[in-house]
Design a protein around this motif. Sequence first.
Motif, PDB file in Angstrom:
ATOM      1  N   SER A  67      70.257  88.202  41.764  1.00 57.09           N
ATOM      2  CA  SER A  67      70.703  88.595  43.097  1.00 57.09           C
ATOM      3  C   SER A  67      71.567  89.855  43.058  1.00 57.09           C
ATOM      4  O   SER A  67      71.728  90.528  44.077  1.00 57.09           O
ATOM      5  N   ALA A  68      72.093  90.189  41.886  1.00 52.90           N
ATOM      6  CA  ALA A  68      72.900  91.408  41.755  1.00 52.90           C
ATOM      7  C   ALA A  68      72.049  92.671  41.816  1.00 52.90           C
ATOM      8  O   ALA A  68      72.557  93.751  42.082  1.00 52.90           O
ATOM      9  N   CYS A  69      70.757  92.514  41.569  1.00 50.89           N
ATOM     10  CA  CYS A  69      69.860  93.676  41.553  1.00 50.89           C
ATOM     11  C   CYS A  69      69.104  93.757  42.876  1.00 50.89           C
ATOM     12  O   CYS A  69      68.336  92.869  43.221  1.00 50.89           O
ATOM     13  N   SER A  70      69.313  94.839  43.577  1.00 47.98           N
ATOM     14  CA  SER A  70      68.700  94.975  44.896  1.00 47.98           C
ATOM     15  C   SER A  70      67.222  95.343  44.838  1.00 47.98           C
ATOM     16  O   SER A  70      66.522  95.255  45.849  1.00 47.98           O
ATOM     17  N   THR A  71      66.713  95.732  43.677  1.00 52.30           N
ATOM     18  CA  THR A  71      65.321  96.161  43.599  1.00 52.30           C
ATOM     19  C   THR A  71      64.363  95.047  43.175  1.00 52.30           C
ATOM     20  O   THR A  71      63.155  95.251  43.179  1.00 52.30           O
ATOM     21  N   VAL A  72      64.885  93.884  42.808  1.00 55.31           N
ATOM     22  CA  VAL A  72      64.008  92.774  42.441  1.00 55.31           C
ATOM     23  C   VAL A  72      63.422  92.193  43.710  1.00 55.31           C
ATOM     24  O   VAL A  72      64.145  91.820  44.635  1.00 55.31           O
ATOM     25  N   THR A  73      62.105  92.109  43.733  1.00 58.70           N
ATOM     26  CA  THR A  73      61.425  91.589  44.922  1.00 58.70           C
ATOM     27  C   THR A  73      61.043  90.130  44.715  1.00 58.70           C
ATOM     28  O   THR A  73      60.975  89.638  43.576  1.00 58.70           O
ATOM     29  N   LEU A  74      60.785  89.468  45.801  1.00 54.84           N
ATOM     30  CA  LEU A  74      60.342  88.083  45.733  1.00 54.84           C
ATOM     31  C   LEU A  74      59.032  87.978  44.953  1.00 54.84           C
ATOM     32  O   LEU A  74      58.832  87.044  44.182  1.00 54.84           O
ATOM     33  N   GLY A  75      58.178  88.957  45.131  1.00 53.76           N
ATOM     34  CA  GLY A  75      56.894  88.943  44.430  1.00 53.76           C
ATOM     35  C   GLY A  75      57.045  88.964  42.923  1.00 53.76           C
ATOM     36  O   GLY A  75      56.243  88.379  42.196  1.00 53.76           O
ATOM     37  N   SER A  76      58.087  89.618  42.418  1.00 57.53           N
ATOM     38  CA  SER A  76      58.257  89.703  40.964  1.00 57.53           C
ATOM     39  C   SER A  76      58.799  88.419  40.346  1.00 57.53           C
ATOM     40  O   SER A  76      58.670  88.211  39.149  1.00 57.53           O
ATOM     41  N   VAL A  77      59.396  87.543  41.143  1.00 57.73           N
ATOM     42  CA  VAL A  77      59.932  86.283  40.612  1.00 57.73           C
ATOM     43  C   VAL A  77      59.231  85.057  41.202  1.00 57.73           C
ATOM     44  O   VAL A  77      59.551  83.925  40.845  1.00 57.73           O
ATOM     45  N   LYS A  78      58.279  85.295  42.080  1.00 56.82           N
ATOM     46  CA  LYS A  78      57.593  84.205  42.771  1.00 56.82           C
ATOM     47  C   LYS A  78      56.940  83.227  41.789  1.00 56.82           C
ATOM     48  O   LYS A  78      57.081  82.019  41.926  1.00 56.82           O
ATOM     49  N   GLY A  79      56.254  83.752  40.788  1.00 56.06           N
ATOM     50  CA  GLY A  79      55.573  82.892  39.825  1.00 56.06           C
ATOM     51  C   GLY A  79      56.533  81.976  39.088  1.00 56.06           C
ATOM     52  O   GLY A  79      56.261  80.788  38.881  1.00 56.06           O
ATOM     53  N   PHE A  80      57.669  82.519  38.689  1.00 65.68           N
ATOM     54  CA  PHE A  80      58.680  81.740  37.969  1.00 65.68           C
ATOM     55  C   PHE A  80      59.140  80.562  38.818  1.00 65.68           C
ATOM     56  O   PHE A  80      59.159  79.418  38.365  1.00 65.68           O
ATOM     57  N   PHE A  81      59.509  80.841  40.061  1.00 66.06           N
ATOM     58  CA  PHE A  81      60.020  79.776  40.921  1.00 66.06           C
ATOM     59  C   PHE A  81      58.919  78.815  41.363  1.00 66.06           C
ATOM     60  O   PHE A  81      59.152  77.613  41.481  1.00 66.06           O
ATOM     61  N   THR A  82      57.722  79.312  41.565  1.00 64.52           N
ATOM     62  CA  THR A  82      56.601  78.441  41.946  1.00 64.52           C
ATOM     63  C   THR A  82      56.299  77.449  40.831  1.00 64.52           C
ATOM     64  O   THR A  82      56.126  76.256  41.088  1.00 64.52           O
ATOM     65  N   ARG A  83      56.231  77.938  39.595  1.00 68.10           N
ATOM     66  CA  ARG A  83      55.962  77.036  38.458  1.00 68.10           C
ATOM     67  C   ARG A  83      57.068  75.994  38.321  1.00 68.10           C
ATOM     68  O   ARG A  83      56.792  74.813  38.063  1.00 68.10           O
ATOM     69  N   HIS A  84      58.299  76.420  38.499  1.00 69.72           N
ATOM     70  CA  HIS A  84      59.404  75.471  38.395  1.00 69.72           C
ATOM     71  C   HIS A  84      59.300  74.399  39.474  1.00 69.72           C
ATOM     72  O   HIS A  84      59.467  73.204  39.201  1.00 69.72           O
ATOM     73  N   LEU A  85      59.025  74.804  40.707  1.00 68.42           N
ATOM     74  CA  LEU A  85      58.894  73.840  41.796  1.00 68.42           C
ATOM     75  C   LEU A  85      57.724  72.890  41.557  1.00 68.42           C
ATOM     76  O   LEU A  85      57.818  71.690  41.850  1.00 68.42           O
ATOM     77  N   GLU A  86      56.618  73.403  41.032  1.00 66.99           N
ATOM     78  CA  GLU A  86      55.470  72.546  40.734  1.00 66.99           C
ATOM     79  C   GLU A  86      55.822  71.506  39.673  1.00 66.99           C
ATOM     80  O   GLU A  86      55.425  70.340  39.778  1.00 66.99           O
ATOM     81  N   LYS A  87      56.585  71.923  38.658  1.00 67.24           N
ATOM     82  CA  LYS A  87      57.020  70.966  37.629  1.00 67.24           C
ATOM     83  C   LYS A  87      57.935  69.908  38.229  1.00 67.24           C
ATOM     84  O   LYS A  87      57.835  68.726  37.900  1.00 67.24           O
ATOM     85  N   GLU A  88      58.837  70.345  39.100  1.00 66.70           N
ATOM     86  CA  GLU A  88      59.757  69.405  39.744  1.00 66.70           C
ATOM     87  C   GLU A  88      58.989  68.417  40.623  1.00 66.70           C
ATOM     88  O   GLU A  88      59.287  67.228  40.611  1.00 66.70           O
ATOM     89  N   ILE A  89      58.013  68.897  41.353  1.00 65.97           N
ATOM     90  CA  ILE A  89      57.208  68.027  42.210  1.00 65.97           C
ATOM     91  C   ILE A  89      56.433  67.019  41.363  1.00 65.97           C
ATOM     92  O   ILE A  89      56.367  65.825  41.699  1.00 65.97           O
ATOM     93  N   ALA A  90      55.870  67.474  40.253  1.00 62.51           N
ATOM     94  CA  ALA A  90      55.148  66.566  39.353  1.00 62.51           C
ATOM     95  C   ALA A  90      56.092  65.522  38.765  1.00 62.51           C
ATOM     96  O   ALA A  90      55.738  64.336  38.657  1.00 62.51           O
ATOM     97  N   GLN A  91      57.297  65.931  38.397  1.00 63.27           N
ATOM     98  CA  GLN A  91      58.275  64.991  37.842  1.00 63.27           C
ATOM     99  C   GLN A  91      58.701  63.967  38.890  1.00 63.27           C
ATOM    100  O   GLN A  91      58.837  62.784  38.585  1.00 63.27           O
ATOM    101  N   ILE A  92      58.878  64.406  40.112  1.00 63.87           N
ATOM    102  CA  ILE A  92      59.239  63.486  41.190  1.00 63.87           C
ATOM    103  C   ILE A  92      58.118  62.468  41.404  1.00 63.87           C
ATOM    104  O   ILE A  92      58.374  61.266  41.560  1.00 63.87           O
ATOM    105  N   ALA A  93      56.876  62.928  41.395  1.00 62.27           N
ATOM    106  CA  ALA A  93      55.742  62.016  41.571  1.00 62.27           C
ATOM    107  C   ALA A  93      55.689  61.005  40.429  1.00 62.27           C
ATOM    108  O   ALA A  93      55.453  59.808  40.659  1.00 62.27           O
ATOM    109  N   GLU A  94      55.917  61.458  39.213  1.00 62.09           N
ATOM    110  CA  GLU A  94      55.917  60.558  38.055  1.00 62.09           C
ATOM    111  C   GLU A  94      57.062  59.552  38.163  1.00 62.09           C
ATOM    112  O   GLU A  94      56.879  58.363  37.896  1.00 62.09           O
ATOM    113  N   ASP A  95      58.231  60.001  38.571  1.00 60.45           N
ATOM    114  CA  ASP A  95      59.371  59.102  38.741  1.00 60.45           C
ATOM    115  C   ASP A  95      59.086  58.055  39.808  1.00 60.45           C
ATOM    116  O   ASP A  95      59.431  56.880  39.643  1.00 60.45           O
TER     117      ASP A  95
END
Length: 183
Positions: A67-95
């Motif tokens: 967040s300190a860098c004003s030039t980082v776009t959502l598109g450049s970090v979207k994959g990272f956060f999407t994969r993390h959310l997918e893992k969390e959703i899978a873990q919740i389903a397993e739980d």
Amino acid sequence: RVVSSGDVSDLARVCRRFEGKDPQVWVHSLQALSTMQQIPEDTLGEVLEAIERDGLLPPLMVLQTLSACSTVTLGSVKGFFTRHLEKEIAQIAEDRRITQQYRQATEEMRADIFRLKTRAQLFQARNCTACGQPLDLPTVHFHCTHQGQPASFHKRCLGDNETECPLCAPDNARLRLAAASTP
């Protein structure tokens, strides 16, 4: 030194070289990248992949760092956060699935306990569950059922463990261990 010069083309190579000695080199690289005016997306992507792969930072800390860098776009970090959310959703389903299994097993146990408390049980076994020989006294009967019949044993076949069915003991020990390790 690589980042301070402004040339990050070798950053990922340097991180790969030293990650065996210090995996945190990826975190330090992310922190250094966040101070730059322009971050190459491929370099940022590789740093984020390594952080994700090794579980070096939770996503919220990654977000705070970037967040300190004003030039980082959502598109450049979207994959990272999407994969993390997918893992969390899978873990919740397993739980949820495991929780449902435990609830069902608990209900079955409650029904068994109720049945054992309220109904007489007839022991008609003719052979010892352990050795298969005809039963003679002293005989020990357990309320558990194996192949539709209560477990019955010669006292001599039980050895020192006469308080628990030897066929149920491994599962019971595993359940006790799981219950003891649950906070």
